[in-house]
Scaffold this active site. Sequence first.
Site, PDB file in Angstrom:
ATOM      1  N   LYS A 166       0.746  -1.399  -0.099  1.00  0.00           N
ATOM      2  CA  LYS A 166       0.056  -0.398  -0.111  1.00  0.00           C
ATOM      3  C   LYS A 166       1.110   1.145  -0.080  1.00  0.00           C
ATOM      4  O   LYS A 166       1.134   1.110   0.712  1.00  0.00           O
ATOM      5  CB  LYS A 166      -0.387  -0.109   1.049  1.00  0.00           C
ATOM      6  CG  LYS A 166      -1.532  -1.128   1.323  1.00  0.00           C
ATOM      7  CD  LYS A 166      -2.613  -2.548   0.377  1.00  0.00           C
ATOM      8  CE  LYS A 166      -3.213  -2.812   0.171  1.00  0.00           C
ATOM      9  NZ  LYS A 166      -3.575  -3.416  -0.814  1.00  0.00           N
ATOM     10  N   LYS A 266     -13.589  -7.975  -6.951  1.00  0.00           N
ATOM     11  CA  LYS A 266     -13.115  -8.721  -5.213  1.00  0.00           C
ATOM     12  C   LYS A 266     -15.186  -9.117  -5.025  1.00  0.00           C
ATOM     13  O   LYS A 266     -16.307  -8.165  -5.503  1.00  0.00           O
ATOM     14  CB  LYS A 266     -13.190  -7.282  -4.049  1.00  0.00           C
ATOM     15  CG  LYS A 266     -11.962  -7.318  -4.124  1.00  0.00           C
ATOM     16  CD  LYS A 266     -11.792  -5.699  -2.994  1.00  0.00           C
ATOM     17  CE  LYS A 266     -10.070  -6.068  -2.494  1.00  0.00           C
ATOM     18  NZ  LYS A 266      -8.880  -5.093  -3.386  1.00  0.00           N
TER      19      LYS A 266
HETATM   20 MG    MG Z   1      -6.574  -3.027  -4.085  1.00  0.00          MG
END
Ligand code: MG
Length: 369
Positions: A166, A266
């Site tokens: 991240k 997702k």
């Molecule tokens: Mg992502």
Amino acid sequence: MKITRVSVFQVDLPLAKPYWLSGGRLRFDQLDSTLVAVDCDTGHRGWGEGCPWGHTYLPAHGAGIRAAAELLVPALLGQDPRELDRLNRLMDLVLPGHLYAKSALDVACWDLFGQATGQPLSALLGGCESEAGAPIASSISTGQPPEMLAEIQRYRDRGYFAHSAKVGGDAALDVARIRYLEENRAPGETIVYDVNRAWSRQEAVAVMTAVADLGVTVEQPCETLDDCAAVARRTSTSISLDERLETTGDLCRFISEGIGEVVNIKINRVGGLTKARRLRDLAEASGLRLLVMESGGSVIADTGAAHLAATVPEHLMIGSWLSHDMLSKDLAPGRGARNVAGRMPAPKSPGLGVAPDLAQLGDPVAVYQ
Ligand code: MG
């Protein structure tokens, strides 16, 4: 085969340690998960789980799933759980949108379909392309470059060879983070740099141009699909679409405008396995590479993702993720999709192949029949 009863459970899933999303702007300590048990007149029981990654990451929250069940479940009672496309049309009719709120019910019906036919979900979803399972991507919290590398090393020690690091929040530091982690990337290892929408267009162009020589993939650099399209015109660095991939329309635009080369599907965000399967087919047909995972949850959620991920041809699969690997509570100890040498093999038993320990769920918060 008819659906006769749906029981809804709420469970808090504490993270083993606090987690900061890209740029350090969002902190997470616990997830609010909803599990559904769908019972049929045949005696079969199917399980599904819906668990947004907190309520600040996406327009989705745990209580929303349970509220939507009040509208969705009456449309499903009396229906045949094996007719997945038709059930999804019914859910879309009684509650347009709210995709994340439909996923748990959809997955529970897939579980029933598998149990009724004696097939694992990976077979019903098109066939298993990887007996070993998809590579599991670690989720590396934003931090100073050496801290992030130390976190990657901890995952390496457990067999992981794919990582989602991240970044975001400080463009100059992001260039340093990406360069440092690439310099220290092991042979055969994959690192996707996930911005989680944290950059402005200007920051995205600056960072992605500064690291263009490295050939890395940057995930969801900016907020919208328009932003990603604008940035793609200014840099050669590859883009992965994550948060702003919800519908087939989003994916059609991503493909037709050539915005990027990778998509992250997702299951919860796109509305369940039925809709995720459609996105997988479109992505594969267009030569995109894929990440396939859940948005959060226990091993129940992860196992659904493991089945779909296992159906993606290996040369197109980048990785999946195990949300449950970051939790301090395990709803089905030792069962379901687990880390095996950095991969997550899907169970071979019929259906989803895993059910939670009822004692850990407590009493249902709602029962519809
Ligand atoms: Mg992502």
